[in-house]
Every structure is written in C-alpha cells, then in structure tokens.
Design a protein around this motif. Structure first.
Motif, PDB file in Angstrom:
ATOM      1  N   THR A 510       0.871  -1.272   0.124  1.00 32.82           N
ATOM      2  CA  THR A 510       0.009  -0.057   0.159  1.00 32.82           C
ATOM      3  C   THR A 510       0.766   1.271   0.067  1.00 32.82           C
ATOM      4  O   THR A 510       2.108   1.369   0.424  1.00 32.82           O
ATOM      5  N   GLY A 511       0.334   2.282  -0.379  1.00 31.31           N
ATOM      6  CA  GLY A 511       0.929   3.594  -0.441  1.00 31.31           C
ATOM      7  C   GLY A 511       0.041   4.983  -0.188  1.00 31.31           C
ATOM      8  O   GLY A 511      -1.293   4.833  -0.676  1.00 31.31           O
ATOM      9  N   THR A 512       0.149   5.709   0.609  1.00 31.76           N
ATOM     10  CA  THR A 512      -0.547   6.793   1.173  1.00 31.76           C
ATOM     11  C   THR A 512       0.696   7.964   1.375  1.00 31.76           C
ATOM     12  O   THR A 512       1.277   8.104   2.366  1.00 31.76           O
ATOM     13  N   ALA A 513       0.555   8.855   0.244  1.00 31.30           N
ATOM     14  CA  ALA A 513       1.533   9.860   0.321  1.00 31.30           C
ATOM     15  C   ALA A 513       0.770  11.379   0.555  1.00 31.30           C
ATOM     16  O   ALA A 513      -0.276  11.496  -0.081  1.00 31.30           O
ATOM     17  N   GLN A 514       1.312  12.168   1.187  1.00 29.21           N
ATOM     18  CA  GLN A 514       0.808  13.562   1.285  1.00 29.21           C
ATOM     19  C   GLN A 514       1.363  14.020   0.109  1.00 29.21           C
ATOM     20  O   GLN A 514       2.499  13.998  -0.374  1.00 29.21           O
TER      21      GLN A 514
END
Length: 705
Positions: A510-514
C-alpha cells in the motif's frame, strides 16, 4: 482669336493625352498577353486549378484478440452541380428532388430547397453543398443515387459525393486516452499520435478547381495519385480486462469523490499491458479519460517505494527480515523534521518483516540512515541499479521521466535521505513503479512495458515488437525471495489484510503519500497499491492509484487496495489456467432420469413429453407467448423434472455451462461473440464470466467435458 486659339491648344493637349493613354493601354495589353502572358496564365491557373492532397485512409488499431479499438469509416459529403442537368429534365424533376431533400435532411421545406436549387442554376453555381455538417454513410449514399436527377449520375445529374473518413472507436470511451488522437496540426496523444508514422499512410494528389465561395471541386482528369492507406497496429490491450479495470476504478472514484485515478495491468513474463485506465473528474460528478496519468503522470510514490529501500538494505547485506528495529512511539526526529508512523503511539520494537507489513516510516528511515547515512550516493546507485532512475523508453510518447533528488542538488539536506526512503523528494510515474514491482514478480528480470506487438498491412506483418529486457537481474535471488515473502505478508497480516482471500494469494504494498502543494505537504493524499497475483506463481502485476480521496478513509489500504482486489478477482475468475475449475454442482438424486442439464425450454419440454417423463414449469412462464424462447436448467423434484429459468439478457454474457455445443453456439453467436471450443460433451467452463458485458467480435473459449 486668343480665346479660340487657347481652346484649340487645350483640345489638342487633351487629344494627345488620350492618345498616349490609349497607346499605353494597347501596349500594356500586348505586354500582358504576349510578353508576360505565361506568368499570368500560370498564376490564374494556380488560383483556379490546384493540386491538392487526398488524405490516405488511416490504419486500424486492434486489441490483443483482433477486436477493433479504432478504425476509419468512410462518410460522404453531398454537393450538387445544378447546371449539369438538361433544362427540361431539371424543370420536370426539381420538385421531386426538393421534396426528398427536405424529407431526408429535415432542415428546409421543399419550397425552400426548390428556390435554393433554381437560384443556384440561374447563377450558374456549379458546386453547391447540400449536407453541410451532415455526414452520409454508404447506405444513405446508395439510396440518394436513386433520387430524381441524381440517378443520372455525376456528369448528367450533377450529384457529387466526396468521400471523407471519420475516426470511430467501437468501444466508445473505453481506453479513449490510451488510444488517443491526432489533430489537423499533426499533434495529439496516445497510440494514435505515438504510432502516427505507421497509421497515417501516404497522402495522394488530385487536381481541384476553385469555385465561388472558396469551395474546391475535384476535376478527375485521370492524373490523380492514389493515396497509400495506413498500416494497422495490434495492441496488447484485452478489452474485457480494460472494461473490468475501468468499472472497478470508476466505482471507487465516485464513492471517494477523488480527483483522478489510474490503473495499469501487466503480464509479468511478457510485459504486455493488458489494461490502462485513466479517469479524471470533469467537475460535474463524472469521470472521463482526459489525461494519461499512468504513463505521463509523475508523483511522490509514498510507501510503495519502500520496496526499493528494503531491497537496497538487503543487497547491502545490512539486514535480515527477522532483525528487530526500535520504532518507539512512532515519531523520530531527523534534524528539524519529525518522521511519523500512522499508528498513534507507534509500534515499539518490531521485526523488519513486521515493519514492512505495517508500513512503518520510522523503521525504514532509521535503517536507511543507519546504513547509508555516511554514503547516501551508494543508496542512489542502488536505485539506479534497480531501474528506477532512468526512463523506461516506453513505446508511447509523453512518458514521465523519473526524478530522484541527487546529492548534488542544491536542496539536498540531512532530511533528504530519510524522506527518500519512504518515497518522497522524488517523482515517478505509476507505470515505472509497476515495472519495478513486475521485476520482483518476475524473479528479478525487469521487462520494458509493451503495448503494441506488431504493425501489419492486411495479413502481412511489417514489423514486430518483442519484449525488451531492461535488467537481467535487478538484485540477487536471495533478496527477491525475501521481498516476495514480505510482500505476501502485507496482504496476509499487514496494511492490506482487508483484501486477503482464500482462493489465491495477492502480494503487494500500500501507499499513502501527502501531496506537495506550493512547497508544503498538505492533508491531500495520493493513495496507491502495487502488487501481483497469484503470489506463488505470478502471472499479472497491477498498480492502482487514486488521488485526493475525500471522506474519513484516505489510506491506500482503504481506497486503492480494494480496487486492486476487485480487478484481480475478475481476472482470476476468467483465466482458467490460474486455478482449478470447480465442477458444476450436482442436484440431489430425486429419481432416475436421463441426463438433462440446460437447453431450450420448447425442445426439452417436447422431448420429455414424448419420452413420458413428467416435467413442469411455473404456470405464468408456460403461458407466456415467449416461452418457446426460454432457456432452462433441469432439476429433479418429486419424481419429475422441474424447469428452472435461465435468463439470457441483452448485452450480457450468458451462462452456457451444462449446455450442448449446439445450444451454446446458438446463444453466444447471437450475442456477436466468436466461439472456440475444445473437448466433447457439454460445456464445462467458459473463458468469459457469466453476466459480464458483451463486446461484439470478442472470442469466448469453451471447454467441453
């Protein structure tokens, strides 16, 4: 006398002036006619007659199974020379022609058309457009050629049909941005633009005469140079997988009210892209293909990049998956900035395997700084070795070039390395991240993504494109083995455990980038999930990106991962080579009957009656006038055969399992599907899942048993 003399002198001067002027005019006429005549005649011909280009027919774009993705269909513009027809015939038939023109185009009354044609004849207009803005197809043209006056032909009737080509996409908006376009200025995007030199062909030439109003009429003097039509290209796109991917992505975008999203689905071994979806919001709640986010977009990848960080650490022989790392309370300061984990209070002491599965920012940044802090250039060299720092050389124009901050960059600081380790201070396209994950699935071999496999003219293949190996080995076999176990753990126990299933295993991250806006990281997020399946023997890799989701859920696990699973489930269900096909469920034994499974109600009902077998169906269905067209399956009940309705809906792939080959062919071919089969007996499996959308011309594979 002086007055008379004065008048005489003035008259003589005027006479001489007129004589000189007349002589000058005569000389000028002689000069223009004989001395410079050829020049002016050539200029006149250039304004009246001119060789103009005749556009070539553009080549077709096909999917992997030969379905048309884009083609050029011939249309016609209708013009009329009202002076070509004999006066008597014109007067006799003009009313009839005006009537049919009015009935067909519905833009003017018969009287208005009559006045328009009569006036044009009186003014000797030889080229009058009758369908401006209205494109005629071949059947309409054929019908018009039998109209009054027009039936006399082009010479005597004056009907002029100019052929023009219009680009059509049979699947309409499906893969629209990937297929692309080319405009009149020869600019464009997608496959149309990238392969324009193959598709465009070579234009011909023909002589045209300029008419009043700026129109050009072909002269047809027999010296025309025929255009050379364009070549066709065959893509790797599977239209069914494209549809599955687009449907899943659009549903998620609408639910999360996101700005845009993309999906890329690739075959692990070949690098063939089977689906590329790009959907962006139009500001009205709809999502359309307008930008190629998957290929041209560049973003901070976030946690999907951690795979590269751990790969570098493992290649450096600095860590093992069983090592432990202290993450404390989930917050660690590097110089003037805090690196934080998503879990409040942190994870404490955890193993490297757990750190990857739970996507701990603190863990990976501390490890990278610990082992590469003194030599950050070595970390960057690993990224280059992994194929992340150079463009892929993708076949389509507009590929987003990767950017990874270098130590020589003026903005490099003590926080650059830890932030690089978690996927910030860099810009990579989704396709580039997918290619990297695909290499891990492919045992370390990095394959260049490919979307066009061949160029052909009719049945002759002119050029083929084979998969290109970018890196034979991005890392050691031992590292690949460790990373694949870690990727499986993300789905089995970690941040993507919500997409775990019992039928097959998924591996991914998974990836969650601001998002960085105006130099500051904001509370807008770029979510993603990259991985492959089945994990034990990877056949497909996929990346899902959803930008700026709204609402409470904004992480890659909640937003992007479920889309990945929906696509993977449908791919898995239709690919018979990926799993064992479950046999048809057999009904309970409620009497001894001949083997009856599925068929046409009328045929089976008549057959059972003649054999003396009790059979029945719902009364309302039997009394329906359309009952003879029903397809049913048999169930034993109370020593009788009971017919259960099996619906065959429009535009939906029917369930043919249990049918005889004859019945299956009848149902499927009536849907416009091409059928191929193996085995004997009844249909045991079908390659396209029941209830999927029908695309005419697609091939469905049946296995009989």
């Amino acid at each position: 006398m002086s007055i008379k003399k004065d008048i005489t002198i003035r008259a003589r001067i005027a006479f001489l002036a007129v004589l000189v002027l007349a002589v000058g005019i005569v000389y000028r006429i002689f000069h223009v006619q004989w001395i410079t005549g050829d020049k002016w005649r050539e200029m006149g011909r250039a304004h009246v007659l001119r060789n103009r280009e005749v556009p070539a027919t553009r080549g077709n774009i096909y999917s992997d199974n030969g379905s048309l993705l884009a083609t050029s269909l011939p249309y016609y513009r209708l013009a009329f020379d009202p002076t070509a027809c004999d006066k008597q015939i014109f007067n006799e038939k003009i009313d009839s022609l005006s009537l049919v023109l009015s009935q067909f185009f519905r833009d003017k009354s018969p009287a208005e058309y009559r006045r328009k044609l009569v006036d044009a004849r009186a003014r000797k207009v030889r080229y009058l457009y009758l369908n401006r803005g209205f494109k005629l197809d071949y059947q309409q043209k054929k019908k018009m050629m039998n109209w009054p006056i027009f039936r006399l032909g082009k010479i005597k009737g004056g009907a002029i049909f100019e052929k023009v080509y219009n680009r059509k996409r049979p699947f309409e908006e499906l893969a629209m941005r990937t297929i692309g376009y080319v405009n009149e200025d020869h600019q464009g995007a997608g496959l149309e633009f990238s392969f324009d030199k193959f598709l465009a062909g070579v234009n011909g030439q023909a002589l045209y005469r300029r008419l009043a109003g700026g129109h050009w009429k072909p002269v047809n003097d027999g010296n025309e140079i025929e255009p050379l039509d364009g070549n066709d290209i065959k893509t790797t796109i599977d239209i069914n997988l494209q549809d599955v991917s687009e449907t899943a992505l659009k549903k998620a975008l609408q639910y999360h009210r996101a700005d845009f999203g993309c999906v890329a689905l690739m075959e692990v071994e070949t690098g063939h892209l089977k689906a590329v979806v790009n959907l962006g919001s139009d500001g009205k709640g709809n999502y359309v293909e307008k930008e190629n986010y998957a290929v041209a977009g560049r973003f901070d990848p976030g946690s999907t990049f951690k795979l590269a960080s751990y790969m570098a650490l493992l290649e450096e022989n600095k860590i093992q998956s069983t090592d432990t790392i202290q993450t404390g309370n989930g917050r660690y300061r590097f110089y003037d900035r805090d690196m934080t984990d998503s879990k409040p209070g942190g994870y404490g002491v955890i193993t490297v395997q757990d750190a990857f599965e739970r996507s701990s920012n603190v863990a990976v940044s501390k490890l990278v700084v610990r082992h590469f802090g003194a030599t950050p250039q070595r970390f960057l060299e690993y990224l280059s070795k992994f194929g992340l720092a150079e463009p892929l050389g993708f076949q389509m124009k507009g590929e987003g070039k990767p950017y990874i901050k270098k130590t020589s960059d003026p903005t490099w600081s003590g926080t650059s390395l830890p932030w690089l380790s978690v996927g910030y201070e860099m810009l990579l396209s989704p396709l580039h991240i997918l290619t990297f994950y695909n290499a891990v699935a492919n045992n370390g071999k990095m394959i260049q993504p490919i979307i066009v496999t061949e160029v052909s003219r009719a049945d002759d293949v002119i050029e083929t494109f084979e998969p290109i190996v970018l890196r034979d080995e991005i890392c050691s076999e031992k590292t690949i083995e460790t990373l694949r176990s870690m990727l499986e753990g993300v789905v089995e126990r970690g941040t993507a455990s919500n997409i775990r299933n019992a039928d097959y295993k998924i591996a991914g991250k998974t990836g969650t980038a601001q998002k960085l806006i105006n130099g500051h990281y904001t509370q807008n997020y770029y979510t993603s999930f990259a991985g492959y399946f089945p994990a034990h023997k990877p056949k497909y890799s996929c990346i899902v990106v959803i930008d700026n989701p709204q609402g409470f859920n904004y992480s890659g696990s909640d937003v992007a991962a479920p889309v990945f699973k929906e696509i993977a489930d449908k791919v898995y269900a239709r690919d018979m080579q990926m799993h064992k096909i479950r046999p048809l469920e057999k009904g309970k034994d409620d009497g001894s009957f001949p083997l009856i499974q599925v068929g046409n109600f009328s045929d089976l009902h008549e057959l059972c009656d003649k054999m003396g077998i009790s059979n029945y169906m719902n009364k309302t269905i039997v009394e329906d006038d359309n009952s003879k067209e029903y397809w049913v399956r048999a169930e034993a009940s109370n020593k009788s055969v009971m017919w259960r309705l099996r619906k065959v809906e429009d535009n939906i792939v029917p369930d043919t399992r249990g049918m005889t080959l004859k019945d299956a062919l009848f149902v499927l071919e009536n849907k416009g599907l091409l059928v191929e089969f193996t085995g004997r007996g009844r249909v045991y499996t079908q390659s396209i899942s029941p209830n999927a959308r029908v695309y005419r011309g697609n091939t469905i594979y049946l296995h009989l048993k």
